[in-house]
Design a protein around this motif. Structure first.
Motif, short mmCIF file in Angstrom:
data_model
loop_
_atom_site.label_atom_id
_atom_site.label_comp_id
_atom_site.label_asym_id
_atom_site.label_seq_id
_atom_site.Cartn_x
_atom_site.Cartn_y
_atom_site.Cartn_z
N LEU A 1 41.44 33.60 42.10
CA LEU A 1 40.74 34.87 42.34
C LEU A 1 39.51 34.62 43.22
O LEU A 1 39.18 35.42 44.10
N GLU A 2 38.85 33.48 43.00
CA GLU A 2 37.63 33.18 43.76
C GLU A 2 37.92 32.86 45.23
O GLU A 2 37.08 33.11 46.09
N VAL A 3 39.09 32.29 45.50
CA VAL A 3 39.48 32.05 46.90
C VAL A 3 39.64 33.40 47.60
O VAL A 3 39.12 33.62 48.71
N ASN B 1 31.76 41.08 38.72
CA ASN B 1 33.17 41.45 38.51
C ASN B 1 34.00 41.11 39.76
O ASN B 1 34.10 41.90 40.70
N LYS B 2 34.59 39.91 39.75
CA LYS B 2 35.32 39.45 40.94
C LYS B 2 36.57 40.27 41.21
O LYS B 2 37.04 40.38 42.33
N GLU B 3 37.13 40.87 40.13
CA GLU B 3 38.35 41.67 40.29
C GLU B 3 38.13 42.83 41.26
O GLU B 3 39.05 43.24 41.97
N ALA C 1 43.64 30.29 37.58
CA ALA C 1 43.76 31.65 38.15
C ALA C 1 42.37 32.11 38.56
O ALA C 1 42.21 32.85 39.54
N ASN C 2 41.35 31.67 37.82
CA ASN C 2 39.98 32.04 38.18
C ASN C 2 39.64 31.51 39.57
O ASN C 2 39.07 32.24 40.39
N LYS C 3 40.01 30.26 39.84
CA LYS C 3 39.72 29.71 41.17
C LYS C 3 40.53 30.44 42.22
O LYS C 3 40.07 30.68 43.34
N VAL D 1 27.50 37.55 42.57
CA VAL D 1 26.90 36.90 41.39
C VAL D 1 27.76 35.73 40.91
O VAL D 1 27.25 34.77 40.33
N ASP D 2 29.06 35.79 41.15
CA ASP D 2 29.93 34.67 40.79
C ASP D 2 29.25 33.42 41.35
O ASP D 2 28.83 33.41 42.53
N SER D 3 29.12 32.36 40.55
CA SER D 3 28.24 31.25 40.93
C SER D 3 28.62 30.62 42.28
O SER D 3 27.75 30.30 43.08
N GLU D 4 29.93 30.45 42.51
CA GLU D 4 30.38 29.82 43.76
C GLU D 4 29.98 30.67 44.97
O GLU D 4 29.55 30.16 46.00
N HIS D 5 30.15 31.98 44.81
CA HIS D 5 29.91 32.89 45.94
C HIS D 5 28.43 33.11 46.15
O HIS D 5 27.98 33.31 47.28
MG MG Z 1 32.91 31.41 39.40
#
Ligand code: MG
Ligand code: NDP
Length: 369
Positions: A209-211, A113-115, A205-207, A138-142
């Protein structure tokens, strides 16, 4: 045996986690789970997989005599089960309260849950440290960046390079973006995910949030975070080392890899998913078009400003996406709705989770649809 609780059992992350745990039966036992509204589906999954405890976080009723112990309070279930790892696969800002409950009760939070990270920011990590809870992304990038930093050493990393597939509208003429319908936006070219994150991937927006997520997770400033378009979603992210070399993490686009990495706490007795096949694999990279995807610029601004801005970004975007799904606004209005609220003054240090919830409430009042 690692005792695991899966929050958001019925979702894309929850289901992938159940699939992954099946192939690590000797190491992992799912002792509990949570669901919000799809109670019957959750009960079936619990019965099928021998999950004996379920927390229902909405007012939905529950069938009797299922043999499953039902909880209505997440914290109560976590205190009772004492799991080793809790996976937070809840979608949207509701995930923050769950993350806080995990931090206060459990030793490891596997965080999809990136939020939670975007809104909780520094406070979330301070609380985690205070309670001795380890957060594994768990977010794949992170997950990729976490792995690369672990192997290279943080002092040798000059910048983080987050990859972005670019979503389904990467090459669409700018004038046509306005007419995009929710049914088109929800289809992601490489990943199979829940509806909210899929739409966020189409606006980037997902990217964005990921930044923000990367900034808080790894404590890197805006000028040491890069975003690059990589449509195949095979390279999940990279790091640039101080020597100028770049290290990448690759695997097929299947969340089973980062989920199991977190649940097993980096100790894999065997592969989590299918091996990467190089027989016919082309990888490409290109610069991000900030004019097409202005959300990513907004994210860098939020990283620089911190304070209430990341929470405002996330909350306004959630409201705008909901309005788009309900055909109340056009695709291109999602960003303008968010931008208008971000332009207000949200400065001031955040000292408590209650202050974050207050900002959320204020954003709900300020959003103009
Ligand atoms: Mg991701
Ligand atoms: P889904 O929409 O597929 O699933 C969401 C889950 O959260 C469901 O189990 C749902 O329960 C539950 N839920 C929804 N609202 C609430 C609420 N208010 N309170 C408690 N639980 C709730 O989402 P995803 O699995 O796609 O995403 C989950 C999280 O993981 C998101 O934060 C997303 O950004 C992140 N993530 C997802 C990836 C993916 O591949 N899917 C990749 C990387 C990150 P119910 O079914 O009962 O409504």
């Amino acid at each position: 045996m690692t005792e695991v609780v899966i929050l958001g059992l019925t979702g894309s992350i929850g289901q992938t986690a159940v699939r992954g745990c099946k192939s690590f039966k000797e190491q992992i036992h799912i002792c509990g789970a949570s669901v919000h509204s799809r109670v019957e589906q959750a009960i079936s999954i619990c019965i099928e997989n021998g999950i004996k405890n379920l927390c229902i976080t909405s007012d939905e009723s529950c069938p009797e005599n299922t043999g499953i112990r039902i909880f209505r309070e997440l914290k109560e279930m976590l205190i009772s089960l004492k799991p080793d790892v809790v996976l937070n696969g809840i979608s949207g800002s509701a995930g923050l309260r769950a993350s806080v409950a995990v931090i206060e009760t459990s030793p490891v939070l596997a965080l999809a849950n990136k939020e939670s990270v975007v809104m909780g920011g520094k406070l979330l990590f301070e609380e985690a440290e205070k309670h001795g809870c380890r957060i594994i992304p768990v977010d794949s990038e992170h997950s990729a960046i976490d792995e690369l930093i672990r192997s290279e050493g943080r002092e040798n990393v000059s910048s983080l390079i987050i990859t972005a597939s670019g979503g389904p509208f990467r090459n669409m003429a700018l004038k046509d973006l306005e007419e995009i319908k929710p049914e088109q936006a929800v289809k992601h070219p490489t990943w199979n995910m829940g509806p909210k994150i899929s739409i966020d991937s189409s606006t980037l927006a997902n990217k964005a949030l990921e930044v923000i997520e990367a900034h808080f997770l790894f404590d890197f400033p805006a000028d040491r975070i890069e975003v690059v378009i990589h449509p195949q979603s095979i390279v999940h992210s990279m790091i640039r080392s101080t020597s100028g070399q770049v290290y990448a993490q690759m695997s097929p686009p299947d969340m089973v890899f980062p989920i199991m990495r977190a649940l097993l706490q980096y100790n894999f007795p065997h592969e989590a998913g299918k091996a990467l096949d190089f027989t016919n694999l082309e990888l490409s990279f290109s610069a991000l078009d900030f004019e097409r995807f202005p959300f990513v610029s907004d994210a860098f601004e939020c990283v620089r400003l911190e304070d209430g801005y990341p929470t405002v970004f996330n909350t306004a975007n959630e409201i705008a996406v909901d309005a788009f799904v309900k055909h109340k606004i056009k695709f291109t209005q999602i960003r303008s709705v968010v931008r208008d609220v971000l332009d207000l003054d949200w400065s001031g240090r955040i000292n408590s989770f209650d202050e974050i919830y207050e900002i959320q409430a204020k954003v709900k009042e300020q959003v103009r649809l």
